[in-house]
Design a protein around this motif. Structure first.
Motif, PDB file in Angstrom:
ATOM      1  N   ILE A 184       0.768  -1.413   0.081  1.00 12.23           N
ATOM      2  CA  ILE A 184       0.014  -0.183  -0.168  1.00 12.23           C
ATOM      3  C   ILE A 184       0.918   1.191  -0.015  1.00 12.23           C
ATOM      4  N   LYS A 185       0.943   1.923  -1.029  1.00 14.00           N
ATOM      5  CA  LYS A 185       1.819   2.887  -1.408  1.00 14.00           C
ATOM      6  C   LYS A 185       1.327   4.211  -0.580  1.00 14.00           C
ATOM      7  N   VAL A 186       1.977   5.290  -0.090  1.00  9.00           N
ATOM      8  CA  VAL A 186       1.722   6.472   0.417  1.00  9.00           C
ATOM      9  C   VAL A 186       0.749   7.376  -0.570  1.00  9.00           C
ATOM     10  N   GLY A 246       7.349  22.729 -10.325  1.00  6.42           N
ATOM     11  CA  GLY A 246       7.284  23.495  -9.116  1.00  6.42           C
ATOM     12  C   GLY A 246       8.564  24.438  -8.632  1.00  6.42           C
ATOM     13  N   THR A 247       9.700  23.409  -8.658  1.00 11.64           N
ATOM     14  CA  THR A 247      10.826  24.052  -8.007  1.00 11.64           C
ATOM     15  C   THR A 247      11.541  25.184  -9.038  1.00 11.64           C
ATOM     16  N   LEU A 248      11.427  24.946 -10.219  1.00 13.97           N
ATOM     17  CA  LEU A 248      12.036  26.033 -11.214  1.00 13.97           C
ATOM     18  C   LEU A 248      10.833  27.192 -11.067  1.00 13.97           C
ATOM     19  N   TYR A 290       4.019  32.394  -1.895  1.00 12.74           N
ATOM     20  CA  TYR A 290       3.510  31.235  -0.919  1.00 12.74           C
ATOM     21  C   TYR A 290       3.861  30.199  -1.740  1.00 12.74           C
ATOM     22  N   ASP A 291       4.632  29.086  -1.109  1.00 19.64           N
ATOM     23  CA  ASP A 291       4.593  27.720  -1.681  1.00 19.64           C
ATOM     24  C   ASP A 291       3.521  26.928  -1.271  1.00 19.64           C
ATOM     25  N   ALA A 292       2.519  26.961  -2.528  1.00 16.72           N
ATOM     26  CA  ALA A 292       1.102  26.176  -2.456  1.00 16.72           C
ATOM     27  C   ALA A 292       1.227  25.155  -3.248  1.00 16.72           C
ATOM     28  N   ALA A 293       2.432  24.269  -2.996  1.00 15.91           N
ATOM     29  CA  ALA A 293       2.720  23.034  -3.807  1.00 15.91           C
ATOM     30  C   ALA A 293       1.724  22.086  -3.253  1.00 15.91           C
ATOM     31  N   HIS A 294       1.051  22.204  -2.104  1.00 13.32           N
ATOM     32  CA  HIS A 294       0.407  21.191  -1.694  1.00 13.32           C
ATOM     33  C   HIS A 294      -1.410  21.373  -1.881  1.00 13.32           C
ATOM     34  N   ALA A 295      -1.480  22.925  -2.320  1.00 14.27           N
ATOM     35  CA  ALA A 295      -2.509  23.301  -2.075  1.00 14.27           C
ATOM     36  C   ALA A 295      -3.554  23.823  -3.285  1.00 14.27           C
ATOM     37  N   PHE A 316       2.151  26.405  -7.353  1.00  7.73           N
ATOM     38  CA  PHE A 316       1.804  25.275  -7.097  1.00  7.73           C
ATOM     39  C   PHE A 316       2.592  24.017  -7.921  1.00  7.73           C
ATOM     40  N   SER A 317       2.484  22.894  -7.279  1.00  4.92           N
ATOM     41  CA  SER A 317       3.518  21.849  -7.895  1.00  4.92           C
ATOM     42  C   SER A 317       2.515  21.095  -8.394  1.00  4.92           C
ATOM     43  N   PHE A 318       2.804  20.251  -9.789  1.00  5.40           N
ATOM     44  CA  PHE A 318       1.955  19.253 -10.369  1.00  5.40           C
ATOM     45  C   PHE A 318       2.827  17.729 -10.613  1.00  5.40           C
ATOM     46  N   THR A 351       2.864  13.106  -7.688  1.00  4.82           N
ATOM     47  CA  THR A 351       2.616  12.627  -6.256  1.00  4.82           C
ATOM     48  C   THR A 351       1.537  13.801  -5.611  1.00  4.82           C
ATOM     49  N   LYS A 352       1.103  14.689  -6.505  1.00  2.00           N
ATOM     50  CA  LYS A 352       0.255  15.542  -6.084  1.00  2.00           C
ATOM     51  C   LYS A 352      -1.134  15.389  -6.393  1.00  2.00           C
ATOM     52  N   VAL A 353      -2.048  16.089  -5.860  1.00  3.04           N
ATOM     53  CA  VAL A 353      -3.715  15.758  -6.234  1.00  3.04           C
ATOM     54  C   VAL A 353      -4.108  15.782  -7.496  1.00  3.04           C
ATOM     55  N   ALA A 368       3.979   4.316   4.592  1.00  2.00           N
ATOM     56  CA  ALA A 368       3.667   5.642   5.055  1.00  2.00           C
ATOM     57  C   ALA A 368       5.008   6.437   4.693  1.00  2.00           C
ATOM     58  N   ARG A 369       4.798   7.676   5.074  1.00  2.00           N
ATOM     59  CA  ARG A 369       6.089   8.706   4.767  1.00  2.00           C
ATOM     60  C   ARG A 369       6.235   9.677   5.740  1.00  2.00           C
ATOM     61  N   ARG A 370       7.403  10.067   6.246  1.00  5.00           N
ATOM     62  CA  ARG A 370       7.698  11.135   7.496  1.00  5.00           C
ATOM     63  C   ARG A 370       7.691  12.112   6.554  1.00  5.00           C
ATOM     64  N   TYR A 371       6.511  12.816   6.007  1.00  6.20           N
ATOM     65  CA  TYR A 371       6.582  14.245   5.462  1.00  6.20           C
ATOM     66  C   TYR A 371       6.437  15.166   6.694  1.00  6.20           C
ATOM     67  N   PHE A 372       7.299  15.949   7.102  1.00  4.48           N
ATOM     68  CA  PHE A 372       8.660  16.475   6.579  1.00  4.48           C
ATOM     69  C   PHE A 372       9.534  16.068   7.736  1.00  4.48           C
TER      70      PHE A 372
HETATM   71  N1  T4K Z   1       7.496  22.674  -2.172  1.00  4.87           N
HETATM   72  C1  T4K Z   1       6.965  21.656  -1.430  1.00  4.87           C
HETATM   73  C2  T4K Z   1       6.370  22.046  -0.202  1.00  4.87           C
HETATM   74  C3  T4K Z   1       6.882  20.360  -1.973  1.00  4.87           C
HETATM   75  O1  T4K Z   1       6.216  19.360  -1.305  1.00  4.87           O
HETATM   76  C4  T4K Z   1       7.536  20.149  -3.099  1.00  4.87           C
HETATM   77  C5  T4K Z   1       7.566  18.760  -3.770  1.00  4.87           C
HETATM   78  C6  T4K Z   1       8.031  21.292  -3.882  1.00  4.87           C
HETATM   79  C7  T4K Z   1       8.176  22.418  -3.268  1.00  4.87           C
HETATM   80  C8  T4K Z   1       8.779  20.999  -5.344  1.00  4.87           C
HETATM   81  O2  T4K Z   1       7.683  20.898  -6.094  1.00  4.87           O
HETATM   82  P1  T4K Z   1       8.078  20.005  -7.443  1.00  4.87           P
HETATM   83  O3  T4K Z   1       9.686  20.532  -8.056  1.00  4.87           O
HETATM   84  O4  T4K Z   1       8.428  18.508  -6.966  1.00  4.87           O
HETATM   85  O5  T4K Z   1       7.077  20.109  -8.502  1.00  4.87           O
HETATM   86  C9  T4K Z   1       7.619  13.714  -3.733  1.00  4.87           C
HETATM   87  C10 T4K Z   1       7.656  14.692  -4.522  1.00  4.87           C
HETATM   88  O6  T4K Z   1       8.932  14.258  -5.539  1.00  4.87           O
HETATM   89  C11 T4K Z   1       7.929  15.853  -4.371  1.00  4.87           C
HETATM   90  O7  T4K Z   1       7.246  16.654  -5.748  1.00  4.87           O
HETATM   91  C12 T4K Z   1       6.863  16.423  -3.391  1.00  4.87           C
HETATM   92  N2  T4K Z   1       7.097  17.869  -3.051  1.00  4.87           N
HETATM   93  C13 T4K Z   1       7.257  15.669  -2.057  1.00  4.87           C
HETATM   94  C14 T4K Z   1       6.587  15.964  -0.959  1.00  4.87           C
HETATM   95  O8  T4K Z   1       7.263  14.323  -2.396  1.00  4.87           O
HETATM   96  P2  T4K Z   1       9.075  11.534  -2.635  1.00  4.87           P
HETATM   97  O9  T4K Z   1      10.723  11.579  -2.537  1.00  4.87           O
HETATM   98  O10 T4K Z   1       8.302  11.517  -1.485  1.00  4.87           O
HETATM   99  O11 T4K Z   1       8.599  10.917  -3.987  1.00  4.87           O
HETATM  100  P3  T4K Z   1       8.694   9.194  -4.008  1.00  4.87           P
HETATM  101  O12 T4K Z   1       9.523   8.797  -5.170  1.00  4.87           O
HETATM  102  O13 T4K Z   1       9.467   8.477  -2.711  1.00  4.87           O
HETATM  103  O14 T4K Z   1       7.035   8.861  -4.231  1.00  4.87           O
HETATM  104  C15 T4K Z   1       6.307   8.778  -3.106  1.00  4.87           C
HETATM  105  C16 T4K Z   1       5.192   7.767  -3.435  1.00  4.87           C
HETATM  106  O15 T4K Z   1       4.661   7.788  -4.459  1.00  4.87           O
HETATM  107  C17 T4K Z   1       5.870   6.144  -3.497  1.00  4.87           C
HETATM  108  O16 T4K Z   1       4.854   5.441  -2.632  1.00  4.87           O
HETATM  109  C18 T4K Z   1       5.583   5.806  -4.866  1.00  4.87           C
HETATM  110  C19 T4K Z   1       4.245   6.663  -5.216  1.00  4.87           C
HETATM  111  N3  T4K Z   1       4.638   6.987  -6.788  1.00  4.87           N
HETATM  112  C20 T4K Z   1       5.556   8.057  -7.106  1.00  4.87           C
HETATM  113  C21 T4K Z   1       5.730   8.717  -8.262  1.00  4.87           C
HETATM  114  C22 T4K Z   1       6.981   9.593  -8.633  1.00  4.87           C
HETATM  115  C23 T4K Z   1       4.004   6.665  -7.830  1.00  4.87           C
HETATM  116  O17 T4K Z   1       3.159   5.623  -7.446  1.00  4.87           O
HETATM  117  N4  T4K Z   1       4.248   6.901  -9.012  1.00  4.87           N
HETATM  118  C24 T4K Z   1       5.111   7.768  -9.304  1.00  4.87           C
HETATM  119  O18 T4K Z   1       5.094   8.260 -10.667  1.00  4.87           O
HETATM  120  O19 T4K Z   1       8.937  13.167  -3.236  1.00  4.87           O
END
Ligand code: T4K
Length: 381
Positions: free
Chosen positions: A9-11, A64-66, A158-163, A182-184, A187-189, A314-318
């Motif tokens: 069961i993935k996060v 989202g980072t760029l 505002y970093d609304a990556a999750h919002a 916003f991040s797309f 792993t996002k909604v 599960a995941r230890r965010y952050f």
């Molecule tokens: N600001 C905030 C507050 C953020 O949270 C983020 C990104 C950013 C800025 C930057 O935005 P971006 O540049 O990424 O657009 C993930 C994401 O890579 C990252 O985008 C995200 N936040 C962060 C919170 O989480 P990981 O290291 O947890 O990803 P990963 O590969 O370990 O995957 C997590 C789970 O998702 C795994 O169970 C597998 C599943 N998964 C993942 C991917 C990529 C899938 O099922 N399919 C997939 O394609 O970082």
């Protein structure tokens, strides 16, 4: 003790477009021969997102980072920027990449967002902006942050990556601050595989950002400000156009899963469910619990490992906290005694699996394993 679950069961699991719909869009792209550089799909996605997010001025980017890096350039940020240590490292890395010193501010113990009452004492003559994060999609105290920014003439990004799609008191999340990112990511909604967006409070910013994401090129081929390459390609944009039609249902499904979790996990001593205030129209990006080791009986990490042995990822965010990362730990604002709440929260949080396709059986199983982990302690197992 329960047997491990039959499959992992993935996060999270990405929301995917229907293959047939995507094939049609790809045919359109192939026929046009336009694969990138603000083609038809990217332009349409920008228009669709503007409407969906109620953001009049908006641009899409390759991630989202760029997008956040460009936001800092757009506002000419320099010196110091006040931000939160309780975020994904991308937020802080962006400041470093712009030659800006991050100044960490402690967080609010209830929302886990930047604590506005602790911002003012961190402002120096070098401060140019505040970069708060709407952590787990829960809005920051935007009113207090605005009044501080106005008082000291600071910019707010505002970093609304999750919002994605969140509203507070009926106001869209993109309407706060100078720029909202916003991040797309997958792993996002809502995702475009990789991708991101900036929403601006004035049209001039969009025009300049659109140049910056395309090397800084002006219509006459000249470059006034050196840019980068942060364009979203046409296939990614097509994914976004299709997923925008499915994201409402995805959020609804997530809300239902969150309600089951809340029902099954309520009342466990030492386990607090992190949830939004009533004024928030929420998007359910994560289901987060906070473990108090003393009351719960085991540390969050023991529970995390216990879940793993049962096939629950599960995941230890952050965690670790950004201020404790090797590259930031020597900053004076990183000292643990200045960030007591953030350090405590980072030791206790756990994001449980949450996505639309997650079954009721899976949610019930996760909750049973969590309850069981405590009972095994009570029984001395
Ligand atoms: N600001 C905030 C507050 C953020 O949270 C983020 C990104 C950013 C800025 C930057 O935005 P971006 O540049 O990424 O657009 C993930 C994401 O890579 C990252 O985008 C995200 N936040 C962060 C919170 O989480 P990981 O290291 O947890 O990803 P990963 O590969 O370990 O995957 C997590 C789970 O998702 C795994 O169970 C597998 C599943 N998964 C993942 C991917 C990529 C899938 O099922 N399919 C997939 O394609 O970082």
């Amino acid at each position: 003790m329960s047997e491990p679950f039959k499959k992992q069961i993935k996060v999270t699991q990405p929301l995917l477009p229907d293959q047939k719909d995507l094939a049609e869009k790809i045919k359109e792209i192939w026929d046009s021969g336009q694969l990138s550089n603000s083609g038809k799909m990217a332009v349409q996605l920008e228009r669709d997102l503007s409407g969906f997010l109620n953001a009049e001025y908006l641009s899409v980017f390759s991630n989202g980072t760029l997008a956040l890096q460009i936001a800092c350039k757009l506002l000419n940020l320099s010196g110091e920027v006040i931000t939160t240590p309780f975020t994904f490292p991308a937020t802080v890395n962006v400041l470093e990449w712009n030659g800006i010193t991050p100044v960490f501010c402690d967080i609010d113990p209830i929302t886990f967002n930047l604590d506005p009452d602790r911002i003012e004492c961190l402002i120096s003559e070098k401060t140019t902006a505040i970069m708060p994060v709407h952590v787990y999609g829960i809005p920051c105290d935007t009113d207090k942050i605005k009044s501080i920014a106005d008082k000291y003439h600071l910019k707010v990004i505002y970093d609304a990556a999750h919002a994605f799609g969140v509203q507070r008191n009926g106001r869209p999340i993109a309407s706060f601050g100078d720029i909202t990112m916003f991040s797309f990511h997958a792993t996002k909604v809502f995702n475009t595989i990789e991708g991101g967006a900036l929403a601006y409070n004035q049209p001039g910013l969009k025009e300049r950002a659109d140049q910056m994401r395309n090397f800084g090129l002006l219509p006459d081929g000249n470059i006034a400000v050196p840019g980068t390459n942060a364009k979203l390609n046409e296939v990614q944009a097509a994914v976004g156009i299709l997923l925008l039609k499915k994201v409402g249902e995805e959020i609804h499904r997530r809300k239902e899963r969150a309600a089951i979790y809340t029902d099954l996990l309520s009342g466990i001593p030492g386990l607090r469910i992190h949830s939004p205030m009533e004024s928030v129209m929420y998007n359910y990006p994560y289901f987060v619990i906070l473990i108090d080791e003393t009351e719960f009986g085991i540390h969050r990490d023991t529970l995390f490992e216990h879940l793993k042995t049962h096939n629950i990822m599960a995941r230890r965010y952050f965690y670790p906290l950004c201020s404790n990362l090797e590259c930031y730990m020597n900053l004076s604002s990183s000292s643990k005694d200045r960030l007591p709440v953030a350090n405590r929260v980072a030791e206790g949080v756990l994001a449980l699996p949450l996505y639309g396709e997650l079954s009721d059986e899976e949610v019930s199983y996760v909750c049973a394993v969590i309850r069981e982990s405590r009972m095994s302690i009570d029984a001395g197992v």
